[in-house]
Design a protein around this motif. Structure first.
Motif, PDB file in Angstrom:
ATOM      1  N   ILE A  12     -14.153  38.671  20.478  1.00 27.70           N
ATOM      2  CA  ILE A  12     -13.555  37.416  21.113  1.00 27.70           C
ATOM      3  C   ILE A  12     -14.094  36.535  22.628  1.00 27.70           C
ATOM      4  O   ILE A  12     -14.769  35.574  22.403  1.00 27.70           O
ATOM      5  CB  ILE A  12     -12.047  36.981  21.518  1.00 27.70           C
ATOM      6  N   LEU A  13     -14.530  37.583  23.444  1.00 27.49           N
ATOM      7  CA  LEU A  13     -15.858  37.613  24.361  1.00 27.49           C
ATOM      8  C   LEU A  13     -16.467  36.766  24.123  1.00 27.49           C
ATOM      9  O   LEU A  13     -17.638  36.030  24.604  1.00 27.49           O
ATOM     10  CB  LEU A  13     -15.815  38.405  25.043  1.00 27.49           C
ATOM     11  N   SER A  60     -10.104  36.174  26.325  1.00 22.79           N
ATOM     12  CA  SER A  60      -9.952  37.592  25.928  1.00 22.79           C
ATOM     13  C   SER A  60      -9.840  38.339  27.495  1.00 22.79           C
ATOM     14  O   SER A  60      -8.952  39.225  27.589  1.00 22.79           O
ATOM     15  CB  SER A  60     -12.186  37.761  26.832  1.00 22.79           C
ATOM     16  N   PHE A  61      -9.755  37.515  28.652  1.00 20.03           N
ATOM     17  CA  PHE A  61      -9.312  38.276  29.961  1.00 20.03           C
ATOM     18  C   PHE A  61      -7.237  38.046  29.810  1.00 20.03           C
ATOM     19  O   PHE A  61      -6.695  38.853  30.014  1.00 20.03           O
ATOM     20  CB  PHE A  61      -9.884  36.827  31.420  1.00 20.03           C
ATOM     21  N   TYR A  62      -7.175  37.168  29.339  1.00 21.62           N
ATOM     22  CA  TYR A  62      -5.897  36.574  28.967  1.00 21.62           C
ATOM     23  C   TYR A  62      -4.954  37.415  28.297  1.00 21.62           C
ATOM     24  O   TYR A  62      -3.923  38.713  28.494  1.00 21.62           O
ATOM     25  CB  TYR A  62      -5.946  35.532  28.098  1.00 21.62           C
ATOM     26  N   HIS A  63      -5.788  38.249  27.218  1.00 19.53           N
ATOM     27  CA  HIS A  63      -5.013  39.843  26.137  1.00 19.53           C
ATOM     28  C   HIS A  63      -5.995  41.176  26.997  1.00 19.53           C
ATOM     29  O   HIS A  63      -5.171  42.184  26.799  1.00 19.53           O
ATOM     30  CB  HIS A  63      -6.116  39.353  24.903  1.00 19.53           C
ATOM     31  N   LEU A  64      -7.029  40.727  27.915  1.00 18.06           N
ATOM     32  CA  LEU A  64      -7.077  42.087  28.878  1.00 18.06           C
ATOM     33  C   LEU A  64      -5.923  42.421  29.281  1.00 18.06           C
ATOM     34  O   LEU A  64      -5.307  43.622  29.658  1.00 18.06           O
ATOM     35  CB  LEU A  64      -8.303  41.782  29.422  1.00 18.06           C
ATOM     36  N   LEU A 123       6.529  38.293  22.421  1.00 16.45           N
ATOM     37  CA  LEU A 123       6.846  39.738  23.146  1.00 16.45           C
ATOM     38  C   LEU A 123       5.611  39.018  23.797  1.00 16.45           C
ATOM     39  O   LEU A 123       4.531  38.198  22.607  1.00 16.45           O
ATOM     40  CB  LEU A 123       6.528  40.298  23.006  1.00 16.45           C
ATOM     41  N   SER A 124       5.051  39.669  24.719  1.00 16.55           N
ATOM     42  CA  SER A 124       3.827  39.116  25.410  1.00 16.55           C
ATOM     43  C   SER A 124       2.621  39.474  24.790  1.00 16.55           C
ATOM     44  O   SER A 124       1.666  38.752  24.630  1.00 16.55           O
ATOM     45  CB  SER A 124       3.349  40.556  26.879  1.00 16.55           C
ATOM     46  N   GLY A 125       2.070  40.875  23.642  1.00 17.41           N
ATOM     47  CA  GLY A 125       1.182  40.731  23.179  1.00 17.41           C
ATOM     48  C   GLY A 125       1.034  39.304  21.776  1.00 17.41           C
ATOM     49  O   GLY A 125      -0.198  39.196  21.852  1.00 17.41           O
ATOM     50  N   PHE A 126       2.380  39.303  20.952  1.00 18.29           N
ATOM     51  CA  PHE A 126       1.346  37.587  20.632  1.00 18.29           C
ATOM     52  C   PHE A 126       1.447  36.346  21.498  1.00 18.29           C
ATOM     53  O   PHE A 126       0.259  36.231  20.224  1.00 18.29           O
ATOM     54  CB  PHE A 126       3.254  36.439  20.317  1.00 18.29           C
ATOM     55  N   TYR A 127       0.955  35.848  22.377  1.00 17.29           N
ATOM     56  CA  TYR A 127       0.501  34.850  23.209  1.00 17.29           C
ATOM     57  C   TYR A 127      -0.189  34.492  22.558  1.00 17.29           C
ATOM     58  O   TYR A 127      -2.003  33.907  22.718  1.00 17.29           O
ATOM     59  CB  TYR A 127       1.437  34.463  24.068  1.00 17.29           C
ATOM     60  N   SER A 128      -1.256  36.244  23.433  1.00 17.01           N
ATOM     61  CA  SER A 128      -2.963  35.816  23.398  1.00 17.01           C
ATOM     62  C   SER A 128      -2.938  36.266  21.688  1.00 17.01           C
ATOM     63  O   SER A 128      -3.798  35.872  21.446  1.00 17.01           O
ATOM     64  CB  SER A 128      -3.315  37.617  24.211  1.00 17.01           C
ATOM     65  N   LYS A 129      -2.051  37.591  21.208  1.00 15.14           N
ATOM     66  CA  LYS A 129      -3.385  37.769  19.744  1.00 15.14           C
ATOM     67  C   LYS A 129      -2.866  36.510  18.846  1.00 15.14           C
ATOM     68  O   LYS A 129      -4.271  36.577  17.587  1.00 15.14           O
ATOM     69  CB  LYS A 129      -2.534  38.891  18.782  1.00 15.14           C
ATOM     70  N   LEU A 136       1.600  33.734  31.278  1.00 18.05           N
ATOM     71  CA  LEU A 136       0.277  33.716  32.059  1.00 18.05           C
ATOM     72  C   LEU A 136       0.020  32.979  30.999  1.00 18.05           C
ATOM     73  O   LEU A 136      -1.127  32.166  32.240  1.00 18.05           O
ATOM     74  CB  LEU A 136      -0.094  34.893  31.658  1.00 18.05           C
ATOM     75  N   CYS A 137       1.218  32.455  30.088  1.00 16.88           N
ATOM     76  CA  CYS A 137       0.320  30.997  29.313  1.00 16.88           C
ATOM     77  C   CYS A 137       1.133  30.095  29.775  1.00 16.88           C
ATOM     78  O   CYS A 137      -0.352  28.753  29.880  1.00 16.88           O
ATOM     79  CB  CYS A 137       1.579  31.238  27.954  1.00 16.88           C
ATOM     80  N   TRP A 138       2.043  29.790  30.516  1.00 19.35           N
ATOM     81  CA  TRP A 138       2.049  28.922  31.070  1.00 19.35           C
ATOM     82  C   TRP A 138       1.539  28.417  32.206  1.00 19.35           C
ATOM     83  O   TRP A 138       0.906  27.623  33.317  1.00 19.35           O
ATOM     84  CB  TRP A 138       3.559  28.891  31.459  1.00 19.35           C
TER      85      TRP A 138
END
Length: 572
Positions: free
Chosen positions: A284-285, A293-297, A354-360, A436-438
């Protein structure tokens, strides 16, 4: 007070301060470059440069928070070790090396943190001082040295600019050949450190380290260093570099998902899931989504650290057994640990909310929106389905079913300190993705897709689960079944033979062939027709002459008689 708790409090306080500083810098768009003059020799100044912006501060806060929880957790996990203080000091050196890498905008000072990570990771991988640990440590160190060589060459190339502060040249000099070469070398360095194809084999091998180290390595330190470095070099990437990164990242993601579906070692399954997520970040980077990419990291760092902690608690209770076939029904004996374990796995799959949902989910929807090839679209969704497949397979083996371990066991949730370390992260796993999304996305985003493509993530989860189930059946096939299936399962389960290529292919097979050459040529035909044969011939000749010299009178008389007989024959 034990040294563990001292470092725990220091890292936790620094993490909170760094997090609020990053929020302040993010809201005001503020960046700070600090130059510390280390040494002045005549007209030469050695300057240490530190870059403080929202990205470095936010990542530093996550690294220090996870490190504080891991150190707290280690106090009980490593309590039986006589050298626990040495272990804690190694972990602290590991974290300091990572922090030095994060805050450095200078290639030379980054190299200090980069090589510090490599050296300390070697010391931690060989911590249990046996043959397996030694082999894994050597594979880890030597693979990462390839990236260090690329780093040193790029430092030499930066002499063209008169400074090693690469942040000043990324945007304005991105079209120059020097910056393109440097970016390609940084890609090579990042691929070795983040274990992309063809440098993937060291990551599962590094599981020989203690589990708290694995938790730290796979969440926020060693393997994420390469991704973070490439995020920093994002603005200078050409289309060729991006294409290579996209192709290798997507292949790594697919290969790790297949490999995890065949694996039975608990820690290696989680390590291969890390490899899959690193491929996702890299690809994705390469498409230009460096913030995504940084968000998912960041989100991945939280649930992967807790996942390893839960695995460590299970291994601790099962007497250091890591084979998932010996587990089963652990939810009855370790309910809290299994609850954390399921939440982390659901976050890894991208379960709402959950947290992984927002980035993935955002990554998959942006891939659906972009104009890309069918290959990229398919490999993204199939790899996501494989992630769900090996995750549910792991949950099935570990938590459900009958208990398959020894009748005499002592498995429970009595480890208060380990549970305390895990409980510190679980709230972050649940809530930090939305926070982090906000915080990171300053304007609301709206992804508009057709209904089928919008539901494609959900569809591919079920489809991938079915594929994973079929692949799992293939991995259990015996020799009585088709040899094609056995060979295919062996190929897919061994990470496409990469460990054999990078270990046996480098040392065992060349040495074996060299032994055959030595036997057949050096000690065989070349000896027979060469020096050995010559020596034997001369030795035999000298023995004949020696025999003649020792019995010279008898030989003389014999020769006289033979000569007389010869004369008589001639006369008649």
């Amino acid at each position: 007070m034990p040294v563990c708790f001292l470092y725990f409090f220091v890292f936790l306080i620094c993490s909170v301060l760094s997090f609020f500083l990053s929020l302040s810098f993010m809201s005001s768009g503020y960046s700070l470059i600090v130059e510390i003059n280390m040494v002045d020799i005549n007209s030469c100044s050695v300057v240490m440069t530190i870059l403080l912006d929202w990205m470095s501060l936010l990542f530093s806060s996550f690294v220090m928070f996870i490190s504080s929880m891991v150190i707290f957790y280690s106090f009980e996990y490593m309590s039986g070790d006589f050298n626990i203080n040495r272990f804690i000091m190694l972990v602290v050196m590991f974290v300091i090396s990572m922090l030095l890498l994060i805050i450095s905008p200078n290639l030379v000072s980054i190299l200090l943190g980069w090589d510090g990570l490599g050296l300390v990771s070697y010391c931690l991988v060989i911590y249990y001082q046996n043959v397996k640990s030694y082999n894994a440590g050597m594979l880890t160190a030597l693979t990462n040295r390839l990236g260090d060589v690329a780093f040193l060459i790029s430092i030499a190339w930066m002499v063209n600019y008169g400074s090693w502060n690469f942040v000043f040249y990324l945007d304005c000099m991105k079209d120059s050949i020097e910056m393109q070469v440097i970016t390609f070398l940084m890609l090579l360095a990042g691929m070795t450190k983040s274990a992309q194809i063809p440098f993937s084999s060291w990551l599962p091998a590094a599981m020989a380290a203690p589990t708290p180290v694995s938790s730290l390595v796979h969440s926020s330190t060693l393997v994420t260093a390469g991704v973070y470095l490439l995020i920093r070099f994002n603005f200078s990437m050409s289309s060729e570099v991006s294409f290579i990164m996209l192709f290798t990242g997507s292949l790594t993601m697919f290969m790790a998902g297949l490999g995890a579906s065949y694996e039975f070692d608990l820690k290696k399954i989680i390590a291969l899931s890390t490899l899959s997520q690193l491929g996702l970040m890299m690809s994705i980077l390469a498409m230009g989504g460096y913030l995504l990419s940084f968000y998912h990291l960041l989100t991945h760092a939280l649930f992967k650290a807790l996942l390893f902690m839960c695995a460590g608690a299970m291994i601790h209770g099962l007497g250091n057994c890591q084979d998932i076939r010996f587990m089963g029904g652990l939810v009855c004996m370790m309910p809290l640990t299994c609850t954390f374990f399921i939440i982390c796995n659901m976050s890894l799959c991208g379960l709402p909310f959950l947290s992984g949902f927002y980035s993935k989910d955002l990554i998959l929807e942006l891939v659906s929106m972009d104009y890309l090839s069918l290959y990229v679209y398919l490999i993204y969704f199939v790899s996501t389905g494989l992630t769900v497949a090996y995750t549910f397979r792991l949950i099935y083996y570990v938590i459900s079913g009958d208990f398959n371990f020894f009748s005499f066991h002592m498995i429970n949730d009595s480890g208060r300190v380990m549970l305390g370390g895990m409980s510190g992260i679980i709230l972050m796993v649940v809530f930090m993705g939305s926070c982090l999304c906000w915080v990171m996305v300053d304007t609301p985003y709206f992804v508009c897709l057709p209904l089928v493509m919008k539901f494609m993530t959900l569809i591919v989860v079920f489809f991938g689960s079915w594929i994973g189930y079929e692949v799992s059946k293939l991995s259990l096939c015996d020799s009585s079944k088709s040899s094609v299936f056995v060979g295919m399962s062996y190929f897919l389960g061994s990470m496409w033979f990469m460990p054999y290529i990078s270990t046996l292919g480098i040392n065992y097979y060349p040495l074996s062939e060299g032994g055959k050459v030595f036997d057949n040529f050096d000690q065989g035909w070349s000896e027979y027709f060469g020096s050995q044969h010559l020596y034997n011939s001369m030795a035999e000749g000298s023995l004949i002459f020696q025999m003649m010299y020792k019995g010279n009178l008898k030989i003389f008389l014999s020769l006289v008689v033979m000569w007389m007989v010869f004369l008589v024959l001639i006369m008649f």
